[in-house]
Enzyme design. Structure first.
Site, PDB file in Angstrom:
ATOM      1  CB  SER A  82       7.172   4.663   4.892  1.00  0.00           C
ATOM      2  OG  SER A  82       7.071   4.299   6.237  1.00  0.00           O
ATOM      3  CG  ASP A 207       2.156  -1.682   6.088  1.00  0.00           C
ATOM      4  OD1 ASP A 207       2.909  -1.844   7.063  1.00  0.00           O
ATOM      5  OD2 ASP A 207       2.249  -0.711   5.309  1.00  0.00           O
ATOM      6  CG  HIS A 235       5.867  -0.549   5.420  1.00  0.00           C
ATOM      7  ND1 HIS A 235       4.786   0.258   5.730  1.00  0.00           N
ATOM      8  CD2 HIS A 235       6.956   0.256   5.527  1.00  0.00           C
ATOM      9  CE1 HIS A 235       5.208   1.476   6.013  1.00  0.00           C
ATOM     10  NE2 HIS A 235       6.520   1.507   5.891  1.00  0.00           N
TER      11      HIS A 235
END
Length: 257
Positions: A82, A207, A235
């Protein structure tokens, strides 16, 4: 100058630096470190301002990458999840000779939606910034719930992420705001076109933060890179599917020799 928290474990001549995402810390990797530590020398890092790396305020992406580089081994595979994917990518752009391979996990070179680009609506990111100042802990918890939504083990996965956050000091509001500002403004799409090292991109099909629509767009933009989509992950694929997640990393290590 403050040091950032850095732990080295495992064995193997291949070094793997693991960078966590927004609001979290290196505890998120607990579910995969046992599998990876027998193959790699792992470098677990709390990014500046997060977890045990206190005393840092908001930082630019370049400053954060530079700070992490100062404590990093001379050469390593860099894996970022991320927001950590942006930091690892920035390291690869700034110091390509120190990056044997780049791995991004549930990450986008441009998190915010643009006219020609799917992503998080900028007003949603701005809303998170506003909510942070109103109710710090609740905002972080909402963000964690978003990360696991849709998976069969969503509740359990969200609990694991929440446990990682709550087990250590909370990041400062400045550091969290700075991270959201990076997610809102940074665009590395063109900067990553000509990377000289192997580049592996891992995604979850479910996600809700990094839309799967970007996968074919980046396959076209970065034809030298390789993408893998975990069908039932969101995610945080390393939390929901740890064994499947480690497979491409071990295959990459074999390829690197």
């Amino acid at each position: 100058m403050n040091d950032i928290w850095w732990q080295t474990i495992g064995e193997g001549d291949c070094h793997l630096v693991l960078l966590h995402g927004w609001g979290l810390n290196a505890q998120v990797w607990d579910c995969i470190t046992p599998q990876l530590a027998s193959h790699f020398t792992l470098h677990l890092v709390d990014l500046p301002g997060y977890g045990r790396s206190g005393g840092f305020g908001a930082m630019s992406l370049e400053a954060m990458a530079q700070r992490v580089l100062e404590q990093a081994p001379p050469q390593a595979v860099w894996l970022g999840w991320s927001l950590g994917g942006l930091v690892a990518s920035q390291v690869a752009i700034m110091r390509p000779e120190r990056v044997q391979a780049l791995v991004t996990v549930a990450s986008s070179p441009c998190f915010a939606a643009r006219d020609d680009w799917p992503g998080i609506k900028p007003e949603v990111l701005a809303g998170f910034q506003q909510q942070l100042s109103d109710d710090f802990q609740r905002t972080v918890e909402r963000f964690l719930a978003l990360q696991t939504m849709g998976t069969e083990s969503a509740r359990q996965d969200a609990r694991a992420l929440k446990q990682a956050v709550l087990s250590l000091p909370m990041p400062s509001a400045e550091a969290l705001n700075g991270g959201l500002e990076i997610l809102r403004t940074v665009d590395l799409r063109q900067a990553l076109v000509r990377l000289p090292m192997p580049f592996l991109r891992l995604y979850g099909r479910l996600d809700g933060l990094v839309p799967r629509k970007i996968v074919p767009l980046l396959d076209d933009l970065w034809p030298e890179s390789e993408s893998i989509l975990f069908d039932k992950a969101a995610h945080a694929p390393f939390v929901s599917h740890p064994a499947a997640f480690c497979e491409p990393l071990l295959a990459l290590k074999t390829r690197l020799g």
